[in-house]
Write a protein that holds these residues in place. Structure first.
Motif, PDB file in Angstrom:
ATOM      1  N   MET A   1       0.470  -1.009  -0.178  1.00 26.28           N
ATOM      2  CA  MET A   1      -0.247  -0.239   0.416  1.00 26.28           C
ATOM      3  C   MET A   1       1.131   1.407  -0.690  1.00 26.28           C
ATOM      4  SD  MET A   1      -3.130  -0.498   0.343  1.00 26.28           S
ATOM      5  CE  MET A   1      -4.065   0.928   1.168  1.00 26.28           C
ATOM      6  N   ILE A   2       0.624   2.616  -0.442  1.00 30.88           N
ATOM      7  CA  ILE A   2       0.905   3.841  -0.864  1.00 30.88           C
ATOM      8  C   ILE A   2       0.614   4.513   0.101  1.00 30.88           C
ATOM      9  CG2 ILE A   2       2.095   5.383  -2.268  1.00 30.88           C
ATOM     10  CD1 ILE A   2       2.818   3.487  -4.065  1.00 30.88           C
ATOM     11  N   TYR A   3       0.904   4.883   0.950  1.00 28.62           N
ATOM     12  CA  TYR A   3       0.636   6.505   1.823  1.00 28.62           C
ATOM     13  C   TYR A   3       0.286   7.802   1.472  1.00 28.62           C
ATOM     14  CZ  TYR A   3      -1.797   1.822   3.978  1.00 28.62           C
ATOM     15  OH  TYR A   3      -2.332   0.753   4.461  1.00 28.62           O
TER      16      TYR A   3
ATOM     17  N   ARG B   1      -0.664  18.116  -1.574  1.00 28.11           N
ATOM     18  CA  ARG B   1      -1.468  16.954  -1.888  1.00 28.11           C
ATOM     19  C   ARG B   1      -0.851  16.993  -3.769  1.00 28.11           C
ATOM     20  NH1 ARG B   1      -6.107  13.772  -1.770  1.00 28.11           N
ATOM     21  NH2 ARG B   1      -6.766  15.367   0.345  1.00 28.11           N
ATOM     22  N   TYR B   2      -1.136  18.125  -4.379  1.00 23.36           N
ATOM     23  CA  TYR B   2      -0.164  17.991  -5.871  1.00 23.36           C
ATOM     24  C   TYR B   2       0.904  18.044  -5.818  1.00 23.36           C
ATOM     25  CZ  TYR B   2       1.126  20.804 -10.009  1.00 23.36           C
ATOM     26  OH  TYR B   2       1.525  21.028 -11.134  1.00 23.36           O
ATOM     27  N   GLU B   3       2.087  18.274  -5.223  1.00 24.65           N
ATOM     28  CA  GLU B   3       3.055  17.770  -5.134  1.00 24.65           C
ATOM     29  C   GLU B   3       3.770  16.204  -4.963  1.00 24.65           C
ATOM     30  OE1 GLU B   3       5.078  19.824  -1.687  1.00 24.65           O
ATOM     31  OE2 GLU B   3       5.746  21.537  -2.334  1.00 24.65           O
ATOM     32  N   VAL B   4       2.617  16.084  -3.853  1.00 27.63           N
ATOM     33  CA  VAL B   4       2.280  14.367  -4.297  1.00 27.63           C
ATOM     34  C   VAL B   4       2.766  13.452  -4.869  1.00 27.63           C
ATOM     35  CG1 VAL B   4       1.987  12.248  -2.893  1.00 27.63           C
ATOM     36  CG2 VAL B   4       2.833  14.154  -1.175  1.00 27.63           C
TER      37      VAL B   4
ATOM     38  N   GLU C   1       6.631   9.320 -10.626  1.00 26.53           N
ATOM     39  CA  GLU C   1       7.568   7.180 -10.965  1.00 26.53           C
ATOM     40  C   GLU C   1       6.240   6.507 -10.848  1.00 26.53           C
ATOM     41  OE1 GLU C   1      10.676   6.797  -8.998  1.00 26.53           O
ATOM     42  OE2 GLU C   1      11.041   9.606  -9.170  1.00 26.53           O
ATOM     43  N   LEU C   2       5.332   6.614 -12.082  1.00 25.64           N
ATOM     44  CA  LEU C   2       4.586   5.949 -12.406  1.00 25.64           C
ATOM     45  C   LEU C   2       4.358   5.237 -11.155  1.00 25.64           C
ATOM     46  CD1 LEU C   2       6.625   4.678 -14.843  1.00 25.64           C
ATOM     47  CD2 LEU C   2       4.433   6.183 -15.132  1.00 25.64           C
ATOM     48  N   LEU C   3       3.926   5.505  -9.476  1.00 22.23           N
ATOM     49  CA  LEU C   3       2.936   5.773  -8.802  1.00 22.23           C
ATOM     50  C   LEU C   3       1.503   5.962  -8.135  1.00 22.23           C
ATOM     51  CD1 LEU C   3       5.647   5.800  -5.784  1.00 22.23           C
ATOM     52  CD2 LEU C   3       5.233   3.254  -7.581  1.00 22.23           C
ATOM     53  N   VAL C   4       1.080   5.035  -7.572  1.00 25.38           N
ATOM     54  CA  VAL C   4      -0.484   5.670  -7.402  1.00 25.38           C
ATOM     55  C   VAL C   4      -0.969   5.598  -5.923  1.00 25.38           C
ATOM     56  CG1 VAL C   4      -3.146   4.721  -7.303  1.00 25.38           C
ATOM     57  CG2 VAL C   4      -1.614   4.438  -9.641  1.00 25.38           C
ATOM     58  N   VAL C   5      -1.404   6.371  -5.300  1.00 29.79           N
ATOM     59  CA  VAL C   5      -1.911   6.414  -3.757  1.00 29.79           C
ATOM     60  C   VAL C   5      -3.272   5.911  -3.595  1.00 29.79           C
ATOM     61  CG1 VAL C   5      -1.749   8.005  -2.062  1.00 29.79           C
ATOM     62  CG2 VAL C   5      -0.351   9.039  -3.729  1.00 29.79           C
ATOM     63  N   ASP C   6      -2.692   4.993  -2.595  1.00 29.79           N
ATOM     64  CA  ASP C   6      -3.926   4.282  -2.712  1.00 29.79           C
ATOM     65  C   ASP C   6      -4.609   4.743  -1.682  1.00 29.79           C
ATOM     66  OD1 ASP C   6      -3.133   1.794  -3.827  1.00 29.79           O
ATOM     67  OD2 ASP C   6      -1.587   1.413  -2.314  1.00 29.79           O
ATOM     68  N   GLU C   7      -4.091   5.750  -0.338  1.00 26.03           N
ATOM     69  CA  GLU C   7      -4.481   5.956   0.553  1.00 26.03           C
ATOM     70  C   GLU C   7      -4.382   7.825   0.700  1.00 26.03           C
ATOM     71  OE1 GLU C   7      -6.292   5.547   5.130  1.00 26.03           O
ATOM     72  OE2 GLU C   7      -6.347   3.743   4.161  1.00 26.03           O
ATOM     73  N   TRP C   8      -5.102   8.768   1.913  1.00 32.49           N
ATOM     74  CA  TRP C   8      -4.472   9.539   1.567  1.00 32.49           C
ATOM     75  C   TRP C   8      -5.384   9.721   3.010  1.00 32.49           C
ATOM     76  CZ3 TRP C   8      -1.511  13.037  -1.378  1.00 32.49           C
ATOM     77  CH2 TRP C   8      -1.438  13.242  -3.122  1.00 32.49           C
ATOM     78  N   ILE C   9      -4.354  10.814   3.463  1.00 32.91           N
ATOM     79  CA  ILE C   9      -4.075  10.651   5.481  1.00 32.91           C
ATOM     80  C   ILE C   9      -4.199  12.446   5.060  1.00 32.91           C
ATOM     81  CG2 ILE C   9      -3.907  11.183   7.434  1.00 32.91           C
ATOM     82  CD1 ILE C   9      -3.490   8.098   4.955  1.00 32.91           C
ATOM     83  N   GLY C  10      -5.278  13.605   5.511  1.00 30.20           N
ATOM     84  CA  GLY C  10      -4.020  14.280   5.338  1.00 30.20           C
ATOM     85  C   GLY C  10      -5.338  15.280   7.193  1.00 30.20           C
ATOM     86  N   GLU C  11      -4.226  16.000   7.514  1.00 32.93           N
ATOM     87  CA  GLU C  11      -5.006  16.991   8.538  1.00 32.93           C
ATOM     88  C   GLU C  11      -4.519  17.704   9.535  1.00 32.93           C
ATOM     89  OE1 GLU C  11      -3.464  14.518  12.489  1.00 32.93           O
ATOM     90  OE2 GLU C  11      -1.414  13.965  11.477  1.00 32.93           O
ATOM     91  N   THR C  12      -5.840  19.261   9.965  1.00 30.27           N
ATOM     92  CA  THR C  12      -4.371  19.962  10.535  1.00 30.27           C
ATOM     93  C   THR C  12      -4.160  20.294  11.853  1.00 30.27           C
ATOM     94  OG1 THR C  12      -6.171  21.243   8.543  1.00 30.27           O
ATOM     95  CG2 THR C  12      -5.511  22.427  10.129  1.00 30.27           C
TER      96      THR C  12
END
Length: 207
Positions: free
Chosen positions: A1-3, A19-22, A29-40
């Protein structure tokens, strides 16, 4: 998994830039993020109290954590090192874009982690040494350090709640009941009432 992990400290900041940078990096890199975790949340907050802590607990061997830079993980070196150490122990890779780190369980990562750890230890020792030197200098100048023996703190758990306590006392509410309302022991209430000039005339209230 890629987070993909993104964090900002205040509501005035936006996570979209990270998010744009990642996203751009993963596309390259031909990768796909499986799940995003964001917090303030502040980076000084204990990692176990953050979404990042919950994420680290569920990540498994071979997973990859991608963030824009190491400072997104924490705001001090000791915290970042603790997180990296946990990831290495679980064979989790940590990739950062701006820092260009690819940290895993390989020897290069361990060497880098050692360097970080050594830097953290040096930083901690320097802070301790500066503190000791400052205290010694003040003592030499005759400055009395700490609270005078036998003195009490000017503030207590109930400081600032005099008006509320007075209102309860005026209604003949007992000290025990006031303690339960304010989340303190009745003895704390009794002592506060006794020592407060605004409330001392209510000492006769039954406890």
């Amino acid at each position: 998994m890629i987070y993909g992990y993104i964090r900002v400290s205040t509501d005035k900041q936006t996570i979209e830039n990270q998010r744009y940078e990642v996203t751009k990096f993963c596309q390259k890199e031909l990768l796909v993020v499986d799940e995003w975790i964001g917090e303030t949340i502040s980076g000084t907050t204990n990692v176990q109290e953050r979404k990042l802590g919950r994420l680290l607990r569920k990540m498994k061997k071979g997973d990859i954590l991608i963030c824009s830079e190491l400072s997104r993980l924490g705001r001090n070196l000791l915290m970042i090192m603790s997180i990296l150490n946990e990831c290495m122990n679980k064979d989790i890779q940590v990739w950062t874009i701006k820092d260009n780190y690819r940290l895993g369980s390989d020897i290069n990562s361990k060497v880098l982690a050692f360097a970080f750890g050594l830097s953290a230890e040096i930083e901690r020792n320097l802070i301790s040494q500066r503190t000791k030197e400052a205290l010694a200098r003040k003592k030499a100048e005759g400055v009395v350090l700490g609270r005078p023996i036998g003195s009490k703190s000017a503030t207590t758990k109930l400081t600032g709640q005099e008006k509320k306590i007075k209102g309860l006392l005026d209604k003949n509410i007992s000290h025990s009941a006031i303690g339960r309302i304010l989340g303190v022991h009745r003895i704390t209430v009794s002592s506060f009432v006794k020592e407060s000039k605004q409330l001392s005339h209510n000492e006769s209230v039954r406890t």
